[in-house]
Design a protein around this motif. Sequence first.
Motif, PDB file in Angstrom:
ATOM      1  N   ALA A 199      -3.419   7.133   7.159  1.00 28.12           N
ATOM      2  CA  ALA A 199      -3.502   6.162   6.413  1.00 28.12           C
ATOM      3  C   ALA A 199      -3.466   5.123   7.056  1.00 28.12           C
ATOM      4  O   ALA A 199      -4.228   3.885   6.800  1.00 28.12           O
ATOM      5  N   THR A 242       0.877  -1.320   0.055  1.00 28.87           N
ATOM      6  CA  THR A 242       0.027   0.044  -0.027  1.00 28.87           C
ATOM      7  C   THR A 242       0.774   1.185   0.074  1.00 28.87           C
ATOM      8  O   THR A 242       0.252   2.202  -0.218  1.00 28.87           O
ATOM      9  N   PHE A 252      -6.418   4.068  -2.619  1.00 33.46           N
ATOM     10  CA  PHE A 252      -5.912   3.549  -1.528  1.00 33.46           C
ATOM     11  C   PHE A 252      -6.689   2.667  -0.730  1.00 33.46           C
ATOM     12  O   PHE A 252      -6.321   1.444  -0.177  1.00 33.46           O
ATOM     13  N   MET A 278      -1.758   9.476  -2.100  1.00 30.99           N
ATOM     14  CA  MET A 278      -2.959  10.209  -1.088  1.00 30.99           C
ATOM     15  C   MET A 278      -2.376  11.280  -0.216  1.00 30.99           C
ATOM     16  O   MET A 278      -3.176  12.062  -0.091  1.00 30.99           O
ATOM     17  N   SER A 325      -6.459  -0.737  -2.450  1.00 31.29           N
ATOM     18  CA  SER A 325      -5.433  -1.571  -2.095  1.00 31.29           C
ATOM     19  C   SER A 325      -5.348  -1.961  -0.884  1.00 31.29           C
ATOM     20  O   SER A 325      -4.935  -3.217  -0.383  1.00 31.29           O
ATOM     21  N   TYR A 374       0.301   3.808  -2.888  1.00 33.06           N
ATOM     22  CA  TYR A 374      -1.182   4.605  -2.904  1.00 33.06           C
ATOM     23  C   TYR A 374      -1.297   5.388  -1.630  1.00 33.06           C
ATOM     24  O   TYR A 374      -1.759   6.333  -1.799  1.00 33.06           O
ATOM     25  N   ALA A 375      -0.638   5.021  -0.748  1.00 33.56           N
ATOM     26  CA  ALA A 375      -0.636   5.851   0.430  1.00 33.56           C
ATOM     27  C   ALA A 375       0.069   7.329   0.308  1.00 33.56           C
ATOM     28  O   ALA A 375      -0.235   8.259   0.789  1.00 33.56           O
ATOM     29  N   THR A 417      -7.327   9.495  -4.977  1.00 38.42           N
ATOM     30  CA  THR A 417      -6.272   8.622  -4.586  1.00 38.42           C
ATOM     31  C   THR A 417      -7.050   7.963  -3.340  1.00 38.42           C
ATOM     32  O   THR A 417      -6.228   6.731  -3.029  1.00 38.42           O
TER      33      THR A 417
END
Length: 314
Positions: A281, A56, A105, A63, A108, A59-60, A101
Amino acid sequence: MNLKQEMSAQQASTNTPQESNQLKEAIAEKNRSYITCIKEAFALFAGNVKRIVTHTWLYALVMGMATALVLNLLFRQTLSDEMTPSALYAIAAAAVFQLLTLTAFQASMMRLVNGQRIAWNIKRSLRMVLLGVLIGIILVVMPNIIATIIYHGPVQVTSDNYLRLAAILCCWYAVVYILCLPMVHTGMRYFILPQATFGSVLGKAYLHTWRHWGFIFTTMLLTLLFTTVIGALLSLPWLITLAAKACSEYGVAVWGDPAGLPSYFPLLQFVTATVSTLIYAYITIFIMFVCLYIHGTINTRDKERKEQKRLSAA
Protein backbone atom coordinates in the motif's frame (compact mmCIF):
# COMPACT_ATOMS: atom_id res chain seq x y z
CA MET A 1 9.18 26.66 -3.44
CA ASN A 2 9.69 23.07 -4.56
CA LEU A 3 7.19 20.24 -4.30
CA LYS A 4 8.66 18.74 -1.15
CA GLN A 5 8.59 22.07 0.67
CA GLU A 6 5.07 22.75 -0.56
CA MET A 7 3.69 19.44 0.68
CA SER A 8 5.49 19.62 4.02
CA ALA A 9 4.17 23.13 4.67
CA GLN A 10 0.53 22.08 4.49
CA GLN A 11 -1.58 21.58 7.60
CA ALA A 12 -1.67 18.06 9.04
CA SER A 13 -5.46 17.87 8.99
CA THR A 14 -6.30 18.52 5.35
CA ASN A 15 -5.37 20.55 2.30
CA THR A 16 -7.15 23.75 1.36
CA PRO A 17 -8.09 24.39 -2.29
CA GLN A 18 -5.50 27.20 -2.43
CA GLU A 19 -2.75 24.88 -1.19
CA SER A 20 -3.83 22.25 -3.71
CA ASN A 21 -3.55 24.75 -6.55
CA GLN A 22 -0.06 25.71 -5.37
CA LEU A 23 0.88 22.04 -5.21
CA LYS A 24 -0.30 21.43 -8.77
CA GLU A 25 1.69 24.44 -9.95
CA ALA A 26 4.77 23.11 -8.18
CA ILE A 27 4.36 19.73 -9.85
CA ALA A 28 4.01 21.24 -13.31
CA GLU A 29 6.70 23.90 -13.03
CA LYS A 30 9.56 21.74 -14.29
CA ASN A 31 10.39 19.52 -17.25
CA ARG A 32 11.90 16.42 -15.65
CA SER A 33 13.64 13.36 -17.06
CA TYR A 34 12.41 9.90 -16.14
CA ILE A 35 15.24 9.46 -13.63
CA THR A 36 14.48 12.82 -12.03
CA CYS A 37 10.80 11.92 -11.70
CA ILE A 38 11.70 8.77 -9.77
CA LYS A 39 14.33 10.46 -7.60
CA GLU A 40 12.13 13.41 -6.65
CA ALA A 41 9.14 11.15 -6.02
CA PHE A 42 11.24 9.08 -3.63
CA ALA A 43 12.54 12.22 -1.90
CA LEU A 44 8.97 13.48 -1.56
CA PHE A 45 7.82 10.18 -0.10
CA ALA A 46 10.77 9.79 2.27
CA GLY A 47 10.48 13.37 3.49
CA ASN A 48 6.78 13.12 4.28
CA VAL A 49 6.38 9.58 5.65
CA LYS A 50 4.95 10.74 8.97
CA ARG A 51 2.31 12.93 7.34
CA ILE A 52 1.41 10.24 4.80
CA VAL A 53 0.97 7.57 7.46
CA THR A 54 -1.06 9.93 9.66
CA HIS A 55 -3.57 10.54 6.86
CA THR A 56 -3.79 7.00 5.45
CA TRP A 57 -2.97 4.40 8.12
CA LEU A 58 -6.55 3.48 9.01
CA TYR A 59 -7.60 3.12 5.36
CA ALA A 60 -4.43 1.10 4.65
CA LEU A 61 -4.97 -1.17 7.65
CA VAL A 62 -8.58 -1.99 6.76
CA MET A 63 -7.60 -2.59 3.13
CA GLY A 64 -4.71 -4.78 4.26
CA MET A 65 -7.00 -6.93 6.40
CA ALA A 66 -9.59 -7.21 3.62
CA THR A 67 -6.91 -8.16 1.08
CA ALA A 68 -5.42 -10.72 3.49
CA LEU A 69 -8.86 -12.29 3.88
CA VAL A 70 -9.32 -12.56 0.10
CA LEU A 71 -5.82 -13.98 -0.43
CA ASN A 72 -6.23 -16.59 2.29
CA LEU A 73 -9.65 -17.64 0.98
CA LEU A 74 -8.29 -17.98 -2.54
CA PHE A 75 -5.23 -19.91 -1.36
CA ARG A 76 -7.40 -22.26 0.70
CA GLN A 77 -9.58 -22.84 -2.36
CA THR A 78 -6.58 -23.72 -4.54
CA LEU A 79 -5.79 -26.52 -2.08
CA SER A 80 -9.37 -27.81 -2.25
CA ASP A 81 -10.69 -30.30 -4.76
CA GLU A 82 -13.88 -28.43 -5.61
CA MET A 83 -15.54 -25.02 -5.33
CA THR A 84 -18.58 -25.17 -3.08
CA PRO A 85 -21.31 -22.51 -3.33
CA SER A 86 -20.56 -21.28 0.20
CA ALA A 87 -16.86 -20.87 -0.65
CA LEU A 88 -17.75 -19.00 -3.84
CA TYR A 89 -20.08 -16.63 -1.98
CA ALA A 90 -17.46 -16.03 0.72
CA ILE A 91 -14.77 -15.19 -1.84
CA ALA A 92 -17.14 -12.93 -3.81
CA ALA A 93 -18.28 -11.04 -0.68
CA ALA A 94 -14.70 -10.63 0.53
CA ALA A 95 -13.59 -9.42 -2.91
CA VAL A 96 -16.34 -6.78 -3.05
CA PHE A 97 -15.40 -5.57 0.41
CA GLN A 98 -11.73 -5.48 -0.59
CA LEU A 99 -12.56 -3.32 -3.64
CA LEU A 100 -14.47 -0.90 -1.43
CA THR A 101 -11.55 -0.63 0.99
CA LEU A 102 -9.20 -0.15 -1.97
CA THR A 103 -11.44 2.68 -3.17
CA ALA A 104 -11.29 4.38 0.23
CA PHE A 105 -7.52 3.97 0.48
CA GLN A 106 -6.98 5.40 -3.00
CA ALA A 107 -9.22 8.33 -2.10
CA SER A 108 -7.17 8.98 1.05
CA MET A 109 -4.01 9.00 -1.07
CA MET A 110 -5.37 11.46 -3.59
CA ARG A 111 -6.70 13.71 -0.84
CA LEU A 112 -3.08 14.36 0.09
CA VAL A 113 -2.45 16.11 -3.22
CA ASN A 114 -5.75 17.54 -4.45
CA GLY A 115 -7.18 18.85 -1.17
CA GLN A 116 -10.71 17.73 -2.03
CA ARG A 117 -13.09 16.18 0.48
CA ILE A 118 -12.82 12.45 1.08
CA ALA A 119 -16.33 11.90 -0.33
CA TRP A 120 -15.35 13.69 -3.57
CA ASN A 121 -12.26 11.53 -3.89
CA ILE A 122 -14.15 8.32 -3.08
CA LYS A 123 -16.60 9.02 -5.89
CA ARG A 124 -13.82 9.40 -8.44
CA SER A 125 -11.76 6.60 -6.94
CA LEU A 126 -14.69 4.16 -7.23
CA ARG A 127 -14.98 4.89 -10.94
CA MET A 128 -11.27 4.30 -11.47
CA VAL A 129 -11.35 1.07 -9.44
CA LEU A 130 -14.27 -0.23 -11.50
CA LEU A 131 -12.37 0.67 -14.66
CA GLY A 132 -9.42 -1.30 -13.29
CA VAL A 133 -11.68 -4.29 -12.62
CA LEU A 134 -12.95 -4.12 -16.21
CA ILE A 135 -9.39 -4.02 -17.54
CA GLY A 136 -8.53 -6.97 -15.29
CA ILE A 137 -11.45 -8.98 -16.67
CA ILE A 138 -10.37 -8.20 -20.23
CA LEU A 139 -6.82 -9.15 -19.31
CA VAL A 140 -7.97 -12.60 -18.17
CA VAL A 141 -10.74 -13.34 -20.67
CA MET A 142 -9.20 -12.18 -23.96
CA PRO A 143 -6.26 -14.66 -24.01
CA ASN A 144 -8.78 -17.53 -23.79
CA ILE A 145 -10.77 -16.05 -26.68
CA ILE A 146 -7.63 -15.52 -28.76
CA ALA A 147 -6.42 -19.07 -28.09
CA THR A 148 -9.86 -20.48 -28.92
CA ILE A 149 -9.83 -18.64 -32.26
CA ILE A 150 -6.31 -19.86 -33.07
CA TYR A 151 -7.05 -23.48 -32.16
CA HIS A 152 -10.65 -23.45 -33.45
CA GLY A 153 -12.10 -24.56 -30.14
CA PRO A 154 -11.48 -24.90 -26.38
CA VAL A 155 -7.79 -25.22 -25.53
CA GLN A 156 -6.15 -27.66 -23.15
CA VAL A 157 -2.59 -26.93 -22.04
CA THR A 158 -0.28 -29.72 -23.19
CA SER A 159 3.44 -30.24 -23.65
CA ASP A 160 2.99 -29.45 -27.35
CA ASN A 161 1.27 -26.07 -27.04
CA TYR A 162 2.27 -24.57 -23.70
CA LEU A 163 5.07 -22.48 -25.21
CA ARG A 164 2.73 -21.00 -27.80
CA LEU A 165 0.09 -20.31 -25.15
CA ALA A 166 2.71 -18.65 -22.95
CA ALA A 167 3.74 -16.48 -25.91
CA ILE A 168 0.10 -15.47 -26.45
CA LEU A 169 -0.20 -14.50 -22.79
CA CYS A 170 3.02 -12.49 -22.80
CA CYS A 171 2.10 -10.66 -26.00
CA TRP A 172 -1.39 -9.87 -24.72
CA TYR A 173 -0.13 -8.59 -21.37
CA ALA A 174 2.40 -6.40 -23.19
CA VAL A 175 -0.33 -4.96 -25.42
CA VAL A 176 -2.59 -4.17 -22.44
CA TYR A 177 0.32 -2.60 -20.53
CA ILE A 178 1.13 -0.32 -23.46
CA LEU A 179 -2.54 0.59 -23.98
CA CYS A 180 -2.84 1.55 -20.29
CA LEU A 181 0.23 3.81 -20.33
CA PRO A 182 -1.60 7.06 -21.23
CA MET A 183 -3.94 6.45 -18.27
CA VAL A 184 -1.03 7.24 -15.96
CA HIS A 185 -1.44 10.86 -17.07
CA THR A 186 -5.18 10.99 -17.73
CA GLY A 187 -6.04 9.16 -14.50
CA MET A 188 -3.96 11.58 -12.45
CA ARG A 189 -5.49 14.46 -14.37
CA TYR A 190 -8.97 13.16 -13.48
CA PHE A 191 -8.13 13.31 -9.77
CA ILE A 192 -6.37 16.67 -9.82
CA LEU A 193 -8.63 18.74 -12.08
CA PRO A 194 -12.16 19.14 -10.65
CA GLN A 195 -13.49 19.97 -14.13
CA ALA A 196 -12.06 16.77 -15.66
CA THR A 197 -14.67 14.19 -16.60
CA PHE A 198 -14.40 10.42 -16.27
CA GLY A 199 -14.78 10.13 -20.04
CA SER A 200 -11.54 12.04 -20.52
CA VAL A 201 -9.58 9.16 -18.96
CA LEU A 202 -10.09 7.21 -22.20
CA GLY A 203 -11.16 10.15 -24.40
CA LYS A 204 -9.42 13.02 -26.13
CA ALA A 205 -6.84 13.47 -23.37
CA TYR A 206 -5.99 9.76 -23.62
CA LEU A 207 -5.35 10.02 -27.36
CA HIS A 208 -3.33 13.21 -26.91
CA THR A 209 -1.10 11.56 -24.30
CA TRP A 210 0.11 8.94 -26.77
CA ARG A 211 2.81 11.33 -27.97
CA HIS A 212 4.43 10.90 -24.54
CA TRP A 213 4.15 7.11 -24.37
CA GLY A 214 7.94 6.54 -24.54
CA PHE A 215 8.55 8.77 -21.53
CA ILE A 216 5.72 7.15 -19.55
CA PHE A 217 6.84 3.65 -20.55
CA THR A 218 10.45 4.14 -19.43
CA THR A 219 9.55 5.86 -16.17
CA MET A 220 6.89 3.35 -15.14
CA LEU A 221 8.97 0.33 -16.19
CA LEU A 222 11.88 1.40 -13.99
CA THR A 223 9.52 2.30 -11.15
CA LEU A 224 7.67 -1.02 -11.28
CA LEU A 225 10.88 -3.05 -11.52
CA PHE A 226 12.23 -1.29 -8.44
CA THR A 227 9.02 -1.53 -6.40
CA THR A 228 8.33 -5.15 -7.38
CA VAL A 229 11.75 -6.31 -6.19
CA ILE A 230 11.50 -4.35 -2.93
CA GLY A 231 7.92 -5.49 -2.32
CA ALA A 232 8.77 -9.14 -2.99
CA LEU A 233 11.71 -9.06 -0.57
CA LEU A 234 9.65 -7.43 2.18
CA SER A 235 6.81 -9.92 1.60
CA LEU A 236 8.99 -12.99 2.11
CA PRO A 237 7.43 -13.87 5.53
CA TRP A 238 3.99 -14.20 3.93
CA LEU A 239 5.40 -16.17 0.97
CA ILE A 240 7.11 -18.53 3.40
CA THR A 241 3.82 -19.19 5.21
CA LEU A 242 2.19 -19.98 1.87
CA ALA A 243 4.94 -22.46 1.02
CA ALA A 244 4.71 -24.08 4.44
CA LYS A 245 0.93 -24.47 4.15
CA ALA A 246 1.18 -25.90 0.62
CA CYS A 247 3.85 -28.41 1.64
CA SER A 248 1.81 -29.48 4.66
CA GLU A 249 -1.35 -30.00 2.60
CA TYR A 250 0.61 -31.92 -0.05
CA GLY A 251 2.12 -34.20 2.58
CA VAL A 252 -1.28 -34.90 4.10
CA ALA A 253 -2.99 -35.56 0.75
CA VAL A 254 -0.25 -37.55 -1.02
CA TRP A 255 1.81 -39.22 1.68
CA GLY A 256 -0.70 -39.38 4.49
CA ASP A 257 1.54 -37.40 6.83
CA PRO A 258 -0.03 -35.75 9.87
CA ALA A 259 -0.55 -31.99 9.64
CA GLY A 260 2.37 -30.58 11.57
CA LEU A 261 1.38 -26.92 11.50
CA PRO A 262 0.44 -25.28 14.82
CA SER A 263 -3.14 -24.27 15.57
CA TYR A 264 -2.30 -20.56 15.33
CA PHE A 265 -0.94 -20.92 11.79
CA PRO A 266 -4.09 -19.50 10.04
CA LEU A 267 -3.79 -16.41 12.22
CA LEU A 268 -0.10 -16.17 11.35
CA GLN A 269 -0.97 -16.35 7.65
CA PHE A 270 -3.56 -13.61 8.06
CA VAL A 271 -1.17 -11.32 9.95
CA THR A 272 1.71 -11.77 7.50
CA ALA A 273 -0.64 -11.20 4.55
CA THR A 274 -1.96 -8.03 6.19
CA VAL A 275 1.56 -6.71 6.80
CA SER A 276 2.60 -7.53 3.23
CA THR A 277 -0.44 -5.67 1.90
CA LEU A 278 0.40 -2.66 4.07
CA ILE A 279 3.90 -2.65 2.60
CA TYR A 280 2.52 -2.70 -0.93
CA ALA A 281 0.00 0.00 0.00
CA TYR A 282 2.73 2.46 0.89
CA ILE A 283 4.80 1.40 -2.10
CA THR A 284 1.72 2.36 -4.11
CA ILE A 285 1.86 5.88 -2.65
CA PHE A 286 5.44 6.21 -3.90
CA ILE A 287 4.24 5.07 -7.35
CA MET A 288 1.48 7.68 -7.14
CA PHE A 289 4.09 10.38 -6.54
CA VAL A 290 5.98 9.18 -9.61
CA CYS A 291 2.73 9.48 -11.58
CA LEU A 292 2.29 13.02 -10.25
CA TYR A 293 5.70 14.02 -11.57
CA ILE A 294 4.93 12.33 -14.89
CA HIS A 295 1.69 14.30 -15.05
CA GLY A 296 3.47 17.56 -14.28
CA THR A 297 6.21 16.90 -16.80
CA ILE A 298 3.74 16.12 -19.58
CA ASN A 299 1.82 19.32 -18.83
CA THR A 300 5.05 21.32 -18.97
CA ARG A 301 6.17 19.73 -22.25
CA ASP A 302 2.77 20.38 -23.81
CA LYS A 303 2.95 24.05 -22.77
CA GLU A 304 6.46 24.34 -24.17
CA ARG A 305 5.37 22.74 -27.45
CA LYS A 306 2.46 25.19 -27.77
CA GLU A 307 4.77 28.09 -27.04
CA GLN A 308 7.24 26.93 -29.67
CA LYS A 309 4.46 26.67 -32.24
CA ARG A 310 3.25 30.16 -31.35
CA LEU A 311 6.73 31.60 -31.72
CA SER A 312 7.25 29.76 -35.01
CA ALA A 313 3.97 31.06 -36.36
CA ALA A 314 4.89 34.61 -35.32
